[in-house]
Design an enzyme around this catalytic site. Structure first.
Site, short mmCIF file in Angstrom:
data_model
loop_
_atom_site.label_atom_id
_atom_site.label_comp_id
_atom_site.label_asym_id
_atom_site.label_seq_id
_atom_site.Cartn_x
_atom_site.Cartn_y
_atom_site.Cartn_z
N TRP A 132 40.51 35.09 27.72
CA TRP A 132 39.79 33.81 27.84
C TRP A 132 40.15 33.05 29.11
O TRP A 132 39.49 32.09 29.47
CB TRP A 132 40.12 32.90 26.64
CG TRP A 132 41.61 32.83 26.40
CD1 TRP A 132 42.32 33.61 25.53
CD2 TRP A 132 42.58 32.03 27.07
NE1 TRP A 132 43.67 33.33 25.62
CE2 TRP A 132 43.85 32.36 26.57
CE3 TRP A 132 42.49 31.04 28.06
CZ2 TRP A 132 45.02 31.76 27.02
CZ3 TRP A 132 43.66 30.43 28.52
CH2 TRP A 132 44.91 30.80 27.99
N LYS A 156 33.34 42.45 24.39
CA LYS A 156 33.97 41.62 23.35
C LYS A 156 34.68 40.48 24.05
O LYS A 156 35.82 40.62 24.51
CB LYS A 156 34.97 42.47 22.56
CG LYS A 156 35.06 42.19 21.08
CD LYS A 156 35.62 40.85 20.71
CE LYS A 156 37.11 40.70 20.72
NZ LYS A 156 37.52 39.28 20.73
N PRO A 157 33.98 39.32 24.19
CA PRO A 157 34.67 38.20 24.83
C PRO A 157 35.82 37.74 23.93
O PRO A 157 35.80 38.00 22.72
CB PRO A 157 33.60 37.11 24.92
CG PRO A 157 32.57 37.46 23.92
CD PRO A 157 32.64 38.96 23.70
N SER A 158 36.78 37.08 24.52
CA SER A 158 37.84 36.48 23.70
C SER A 158 37.22 35.51 22.71
O SER A 158 36.22 34.85 23.01
CB SER A 158 38.82 35.74 24.61
OG SER A 158 39.60 34.85 23.84
N GLU A 159 37.84 35.39 21.56
CA GLU A 159 37.38 34.41 20.56
C GLU A 159 37.51 32.97 21.09
O GLU A 159 36.97 32.05 20.52
CB GLU A 159 38.13 34.57 19.23
CG GLU A 159 39.65 34.57 19.29
CD GLU A 159 40.25 35.96 19.56
OE1 GLU A 159 39.72 36.69 20.42
OE2 GLU A 159 41.27 36.28 18.92
N SER A 208 47.07 40.41 26.46
CA SER A 208 48.54 40.40 26.44
C SER A 208 49.10 41.81 26.34
O SER A 208 48.43 42.74 25.89
CB SER A 208 49.01 39.58 25.23
OG SER A 208 48.55 40.21 24.06
N GLU A 229 44.84 45.65 31.58
CA GLU A 229 45.30 44.63 32.52
C GLU A 229 46.04 43.58 31.71
O GLU A 229 45.41 42.82 30.96
CB GLU A 229 44.11 44.00 33.24
CG GLU A 229 43.34 45.06 33.98
CD GLU A 229 42.78 44.55 35.28
OE1 GLU A 229 42.57 45.37 36.16
OE2 GLU A 229 42.58 43.33 35.40
N CYS A 263 47.19 35.27 34.77
CA CYS A 263 48.04 36.46 34.69
C CYS A 263 48.96 36.51 35.90
O CYS A 263 50.07 37.00 35.81
CB CYS A 263 47.21 37.72 34.59
SG CYS A 263 46.01 37.88 35.91
N GLU A 360 56.74 36.06 29.48
CA GLU A 360 55.60 35.33 30.06
C GLU A 360 55.50 33.95 29.41
O GLU A 360 55.52 33.83 28.19
CB GLU A 360 54.30 36.13 29.82
CG GLU A 360 53.12 35.57 30.59
CD GLU A 360 51.85 36.40 30.42
OE1 GLU A 360 51.50 36.74 29.28
OE2 GLU A 360 51.21 36.71 31.45
P1 NAD Z 1 45.09 38.72 23.70
O1 NAD Z 1 45.82 39.98 23.85
O2 NAD Z 1 45.49 37.78 22.63
O3 NAD Z 1 43.52 39.00 23.47
C1 NAD Z 1 42.74 39.70 24.40
C2 NAD Z 1 41.52 40.28 23.70
O4 NAD Z 1 41.92 41.31 22.79
C3 NAD Z 1 40.72 39.27 22.86
O5 NAD Z 1 39.34 39.50 23.07
C4 NAD Z 1 41.15 39.61 21.44
O6 NAD Z 1 40.20 39.26 20.47
C5 NAD Z 1 41.29 41.11 21.53
N1 NAD Z 1 42.16 41.74 20.51
C6 NAD Z 1 43.23 41.20 19.86
N2 NAD Z 1 43.78 42.11 19.01
C7 NAD Z 1 43.06 43.26 19.15
C8 NAD Z 1 43.14 44.55 18.57
N3 NAD Z 1 44.10 44.86 17.68
N4 NAD Z 1 42.25 45.49 18.93
C9 NAD Z 1 41.30 45.21 19.85
N5 NAD Z 1 41.16 43.99 20.44
C10 NAD Z 1 42.02 43.03 20.09
O7 NAD Z 1 45.17 38.01 25.13
P2 NAD Z 1 44.58 36.59 25.60
O8 NAD Z 1 45.37 35.49 25.00
O9 NAD Z 1 43.11 36.55 25.43
O10 NAD Z 1 44.87 36.63 27.17
C11 NAD Z 1 46.06 36.20 27.76
C12 NAD Z 1 46.83 37.38 28.28
O11 NAD Z 1 46.02 38.15 29.16
C13 NAD Z 1 48.05 36.98 29.11
O12 NAD Z 1 49.13 37.80 28.77
C14 NAD Z 1 47.59 37.25 30.54
O13 NAD Z 1 48.65 37.48 31.43
C15 NAD Z 1 46.72 38.43 30.36
N6 NAD Z 1 45.78 38.59 31.49
C16 NAD Z 1 45.97 39.62 32.37
C17 NAD Z 1 45.12 39.75 33.46
C18 NAD Z 1 45.31 40.86 34.47
O14 NAD Z 1 44.44 41.04 35.30
N7 NAD Z 1 46.41 41.60 34.45
C19 NAD Z 1 44.09 38.84 33.64
C20 NAD Z 1 43.93 37.81 32.72
C21 NAD Z 1 44.78 37.70 31.64
#
Ligand code: NAD
Length: 457
Positions: A132, A156-159, A208, A229, A263, A360
């Site tokens: 998100w 699948k956008p973030s919730e 994450s 990523e 990130c 982080e």
């Molecule tokens: P998150 O891991 O909580 O969620 C990311 C996505 O995964 C969401 O769409 C979520 O619904 C989905 N998801 C969650 N559990 C899942 C499962 N078991 N199976 C499949 N999909 C699932 O992360 P977030 O809070 O949305 O994003 C923040 C994190 O993203 C931070 O750690 C940040 O550093 C990282 N990030 C990295 C980059 C990069 O380019 N390296 C860029 C942006 C963000």
């Protein structure tokens, strides 16, 4: 649960209710994407480029509406939402300019009897599971080159960024991308997990490290393209010959832009003892000048924390650091008002026993550690399970080069930070991930090479 309630993190107010795609719906959408993909792959590249070009024009024309939605659902300051959208335009320009040269068939050998050629075929149907914090960047890094190279995308956008996901889908469809070639799946991790169970040809995930590990174990045995990523704990070192004020102003922005929820936010700062005090003084002055407040206000620099549970992570990191001897220079607390708010926070006298310097933070908090020399700084920079970005501030190019060449990170910065370029590969080492987006590598990753051995009869 059949619907998601979208709330504004700056106020706590409900702003929308959106139906969730359950496992059955995910299955139907995947089957449709699979049926539609071969036709999309056979569309000439010039036409696929024209669709993405029309999408770009629609984003540009709609920036104010799109930025307002993004700000309302993630709490990003409005100017930073506009910056993200303008940044997306630049990335699309790069992809449009580079897709041909990145994926054109290439004859690599030819003599009287045999010709050898490398071709690039689309993967097929790919899952784009997104974060998100920069939904236009991290989504666009995947769906733009994936569509250009002939793949169908299940997005699948973030919730926490669903309304933005819906805008993206609408604009792509209006631009001519068939509905079944770009499909949005709404839901939490449960919907994401249901998508992973489908017959797909690749998973492109941004999020994450913890979720990335779950995804790797869910699909690892399936032999499909896997790209992750993930997060970071990005360090910067300020040398004794750097201008402490200029470095402080640059790094305060690198640590706090997007309310620290990037990130590649600067997450740890090491400062040579000779300039440490001057650096801290200038850093605090810069942070004290940041305007916190309504993300819709043009003057706001620090917005809301998007996910409420992160407030506790920030509080715990501050408490742990202070208990172990850190000095809290500014901030350190939630801001008591509706929504999710945390003060910009600076701690000094920190070390690597503290979670603040290891895990982080993903918020507007930073630890600044005093170091004695370059060797100590380098050792501390590499004392991490992550490896996304790292930087050095010094006027001495050779000194910066010597340090940065030894840093374990996918991107390195000399006198800059928190920077992403579409022309350069974006990748992480260690727990920061697997695979590459952006650059020509980040286009080819949506294809498989085909080796053509052509013997003339
Ligand atoms: P998150 O891991 O909580 O969620 C990311 C996505 O995964 C969401 O769409 C979520 O619904 C989905 N998801 C969650 N559990 C899942 C499962 N078991 N199976 C499949 N999909 C699932 O992360 P977030 O809070 O949305 O994003 C923040 C994190 O993203 C931070 O750690 C940040 O550093 C990282 N990030 C990295 C980059 C990069 O380019 N390296 C860029 C942006 C963000």
């Amino acid at each position: 649960m059949t619907s998601l309630s979208i709330t504004n993190p700056a106020t706590g107010a409900a702003i929308a209710e959106v139906a969730i795609d359950n496992a059955a719906a995910v299955g139907v959408k995947t089957a449709r994407a699979r049926a539609a993909q071969p036709q999309w792959a056979s569309v000439p590249l010039a036409e696929r480029k024209a669709c993405i070009g029309r999408f770009r024009a629609a984003v540009e024309a709609g920036i104010e509406t799109l930025a307002a939605t993004l700000t309302a659902e993630v709490g990003k300051p409005i100017r930073q939402s506009r910056n993200e959208l303008n940044g997306l335009l630049g990335r699309i320009d790069f992809f449009l300019a580079a897709v041909e040269r990145s994926t054109a068939a290439e004859t690599v050998f030819s003599d009287a009897s045999i010709t050898e050629r490398i071709g690039h075929d689309p993967l097929g149907v790919v899952a784009n599971i997104s974060a998100w914090n920069y939904p236009y960047f991290v989504g666009g890094n995947v769906f733009v080159p994936a569509l250009l190279t002939g793949n169908a995308v299940l997005y699948k956008p973030s919730e926490y960024a669903v309304l933005t996901g819906q805008h993206i889908a609408r604009l792509l469809h209006e631009a001519g991308v068939p509905a079944d070639v770009f499909t949005t799946l709404v839901g939490t991790g449960e919907t994401g997990a249901a998508l992973l169970a489908q017959p797909i040809d690749g998973v492109f995930f941004t999020g994450s490290a913890a979720t990335g590990a779950k995804i790797a174990s869910a699909v690892g045995a399936r032999m499909i393209r896997l790209q992750l990523e993930l997060g970071g704990k990005d360090p910067t070192y300020v040398c004794d010959d750097a201008d402490p004020k200029a470095a402080a102003e640059s790094l305060a922005d690198g640590a706090m832009y997007n309310t620290g929820q990037s990130c590649c936010s600067v997450e740890r700062i090491y400062v040579h003892e000779r300039v440490h005090d001057a650096f801290v003084e200038a850093f605090l002055a810069t942070v004290r000048g940041f305007k916190i407040g309504d993300p819709a206000d043009e003057a706001t620099y620090i917005g809301a924390i998007t996910r409420a549970p992160q407030l506790q992570v920030l509080e715990e990191q501050v408490a742990d650091a202070v208990a172990k001897g850190a000095r809290l220079q500014v901030g350190g607390h939630r801001i008591a008002q509706p929504g999710n708010w945390f003060e910009p926070t600076v701690l000094t006298n920190v070390d690597h026993t503290m979670a603040l310097m290891r895990d982080e933070s993903f918020g507007p908090i930073i630890g600044i550690q005093r170091v004695h020399d370059d060797a100590e700084a380098l050792a501390l920079m590499n004392d991490t399970r992550y490896g996304l970005t790292a930087g050095v501030y010094t006027p001495d190019a050779a000194r910066a080069q010597a340090i940065l060449a030894k840093v374990n990170a996918g991107s390195v910065y000399w006198n800059c930070c928190d920077r992403v370029s579409p022309r350069l590969p974006w990748s992480g080492h260690g727990d920061s991930g697997l695979g590459v987006t952006l650059s020509t590598y980040g286009i080819q990753t949506f294809t498989r090479p085909r080796a053509w051995h052509l013997r003339t009869p």
